[in-house]
Write an enzyme that holds these catalytic residues in place. Structure first.
Site, PDB file in Angstrom:
ATOM      1  N   TYR A  62       0.857  -1.183   0.000  1.00 39.25           N
ATOM      2  CA  TYR A  62       0.000   0.000   0.000  1.00 39.25           C
ATOM      3  C   TYR A  62       0.891   1.230   0.000  1.00 39.25           C
ATOM      4  CZ  TYR A  62      -3.431   3.433   1.721  1.00 39.25           C
ATOM      5  OH  TYR A  62      -4.244   4.526   1.884  1.00 39.25           O
TER       6      TYR A  62
ATOM      7  N   ASP B 212       9.322   2.960  -0.290  1.00 38.24           N
ATOM      8  CA  ASP B 212       8.273   3.599   0.491  1.00 38.24           C
ATOM      9  C   ASP B 212       8.533   3.246   1.954  1.00 38.24           C
ATOM     10  OD1 ASP B 212       6.053   4.382   1.869  1.00 38.24           O
ATOM     11  OD2 ASP B 212       4.598   3.554   0.458  1.00 38.24           O
TER      12      ASP B 212
ATOM     13  N   LYS C 224       4.178   9.074   8.670  1.00 39.20           N
ATOM     14  CA  LYS C 224       3.998   8.504  10.012  1.00 39.20           C
ATOM     15  C   LYS C 224       4.990   9.047  11.054  1.00 39.20           C
ATOM     16  CE  LYS C 224       1.030   4.915   8.427  1.00 39.20           C
ATOM     17  NZ  LYS C 224       1.020   4.292   7.128  1.00 39.20           N
TER      18      LYS C 224
HETATM   19  C1  LIG Z   1       0.349   4.750   5.738  1.00 37.66           C
HETATM   20  C2  LIG Z   1       1.104   4.498   4.485  1.00 37.66           C
HETATM   21  C3  LIG Z   1       1.041   5.347   3.375  1.00 37.66           C
HETATM   22  C4  LIG Z   1       0.055   6.477   3.295  1.00 37.66           C
HETATM   23  O1  LIG Z   1       0.292   7.450   4.227  1.00 37.66           O
HETATM   24  P1  LIG Z   1      -0.942   8.455   4.614  1.00 37.66           P
HETATM   25  O2  LIG Z   1      -0.294   9.413   5.550  1.00 37.66           O
HETATM   26  O3  LIG Z   1      -1.977   7.586   5.228  1.00 37.66           O
HETATM   27  O4  LIG Z   1      -1.394   9.068   3.357  1.00 37.66           O
HETATM   28  C5  LIG Z   1       1.886   5.118   2.315  1.00 37.66           C
HETATM   29  N1  LIG Z   1       2.752   4.097   2.318  1.00 37.66           N
HETATM   30  C6  LIG Z   1       2.827   3.230   3.357  1.00 37.66           C
HETATM   31  C7  LIG Z   1       3.823   2.130   3.317  1.00 37.66           C
HETATM   32  C8  LIG Z   1       1.991   3.390   4.445  1.00 37.66           C
HETATM   33  O5  LIG Z   1       2.024   2.503   5.441  1.00 37.66           O
END
Ligand SMILES: *Cc1c(COP(=O)(O)O)cnc(C)c1O
Length: 429
Positions: free
Chosen positions: A144, A239, A267
């Protein structure tokens, strides 16, 4: 357990907010209950509107690596707040923050702050396309990267939980340039590059997947991605929105000893505020407006209050690297305790841990990719979640998520959790 007030708020919430929540997993739908509304949090604990207390293993989905309402982060924040919340003009703290991120991560020479992980990955993809002059991207099944159109294909977590392989509302024309490969399957990537190599701008990956439950990459797989992307003039994007500053101060790049061309953060770097960032090699980041032709902007990007919190959290982590050792020790304690319980009670489940991220999968494993995790018994997880909740433990309300530990969790919390785990597994067996 009384959840009357939560239920009442929820009944009101569904009138005004789709599903009553501002992000789908919060709906608790896959664990067969309604959302629990939280009132406050301190250290490793949270309290709901009805006054029930829980040991929290969601930690806002990862950001709260120092726990709730950490004093070190909050000291003097009132003064900062009162000296102006946002200017839409540059502030010094943004420079301090950028410098800390750049110094923390091998291969990242420049960084741009945004407001979420979604914005970070969206912008990184745009820059990669601008830099290479190519359109196609590769992502992996079960990873994701936020809810960007072009990345919302077979993307784990909320989408698996609700059985949406690809979101409605995403035009086929937009995802025609997104190629989905199998996680931990280098041969699949190699074949894709053989066919489309010259058109592939970037490969984006969660180096340790956290959105199909915790599924780490094999080292050879990531090394293979690094080699293949280099050979083909494509960019490798890590990511690190979950893994950055969590699995070590230098993220997965440091743990695996691999330098991507770009990395995305979120995060932890906001410590609970809406913050994201993307960075890369200087030559790549100089593509970004105002010095380059790739446009990307944000009214609240680099918001001073968020930057102060983010800066403080990174500073605490940088100056107390023993936090990572302690987090891992606690996670190992949890892993071993739960594994003993599973064996003793002969449950068809497997606990997977990577550093301070854990998932208890209700399946046999091994769990190497999206197909593997899909074999899990999500009804069993739902029962387990509810039994743990009754015992004062807040787990992620979905099988395909990670549990996060924070520096505020004590050995006593973990011991209690292992005991509750035993009782819960015994009940649902
Ligand atoms: C949470 C998450 C996102 C998205 O971040 P948001 O602040 O919710 O838009 C993207 N990549 C990873 C791996 C994530 O866990």
């Amino acid at each position: 357990m009384n959840l009357g007030k939560s239920k009442k708020i929820y009944d009101e919430a569904i009138k005004y907010i789709p599903g009553g929540v501002n992000s789908p997993v919060r709906a608790f739908k896959s664990v067969g209950t309604y959302p629990i509304f939280i009132k406050k949090g301190h250290g490793s604990k949270i309290e709901d509107e009805d006054g029930n207390k829980y040991i929290d293993y969601i930690c806002s989905w990862g950001p709260l690596i120092l726990g709730h309402s950490n004093e070190k982060l909050l000291e003097g924040i009132d003064d900062i707040l009162r000296s102006g919340i946002s200017f839409g003009l540059p502030t010094k703290i943004e420079v301090d923050m950028a410098k800390l991120i750049v110094e923390s991560y091998n291969g990242i020479e420049m960084v741009r702050m945004v407001n979420s992980g979604t914005e970070a990955t969206m912008s990184a993809i745009r820059v990669a396309r601008g830099y290479t002059g190519r359109d196609k991207i590769i992502k992996f099944e079960g990873c994701y990267h936020g809810h960007n159109d072009c990345l919302l294909v077979k993307s784990g977590s909320g989408t698996i939980t609700y059985g949406i392989p690809t979101s409605s509302g995403v035009p086929a024309d937009i995802i025609k340039n997104t190629i989905v490969c199998k996680y931990n399957d280098l041969e699949d990537v190699r074949k894709t590059f053989e066919k489309f190599g010259e058109d592939i701008a970037a490969v984006i990956i969660e180096p340790v997947a956290g959105n199909m439950g915790v599924v780490p990459s094999d080292k050879e797989f990531l090394e293979g991605l690094r080699r293949i992307t280099k050979e083909n003039g494509s960019l490798l994007i890590f990511d690190e929105v979950i893994t950055g500053f969590r699995i070590s101060y230098g993220g997965a790049g440091e743990v695996y000893g691999i330098e991507p061309d770009m990395a995305c953060f979120g995060k932890i770097i906001g410590g609970g505020f809406p913050v994201g960032a993307y960075g890369g090699k200087r030559e790549i980041m100089e593509m970004v407006s105002p010095i380059g032709p790739v446009y990307q902007a944000g009214t609240l990007s680099g918001n001073p209050l968020a930057m102060h919190i983010g800066y403080r959290i990174l500073k605490v982590l940088k100056e107390n690297k023993n936090i990572y050792k302690e987090l891992e020790e606690k996670a190992i304690m949890m892993e071993e305790g739960i594994r003993r319980n599973i064996e003793e009670l002969n449950i068809n489940a497997k606990i997977v841990r990577f550093k301070s991220m854990l998932t208890l999968f209700f399946g046999k494993g091994p769990f190497k990719n999206f197909d593997d995790v899909q074999s899990c018994d999500i009804e069993m997880y739902a029962k387990y979640f509810n039994e743990m909740l009754k015992r004062g433990i807040m787990l992620p309300p979905a099988q395909f998520e990670g549990m996060f530990l924070s520096a505020a969790h004590t050995k006593k919390d973990i011991e209690y959790t292992i005991k509750a785990n035993y009782e819960a597994l015994k009940v649902i067996k």
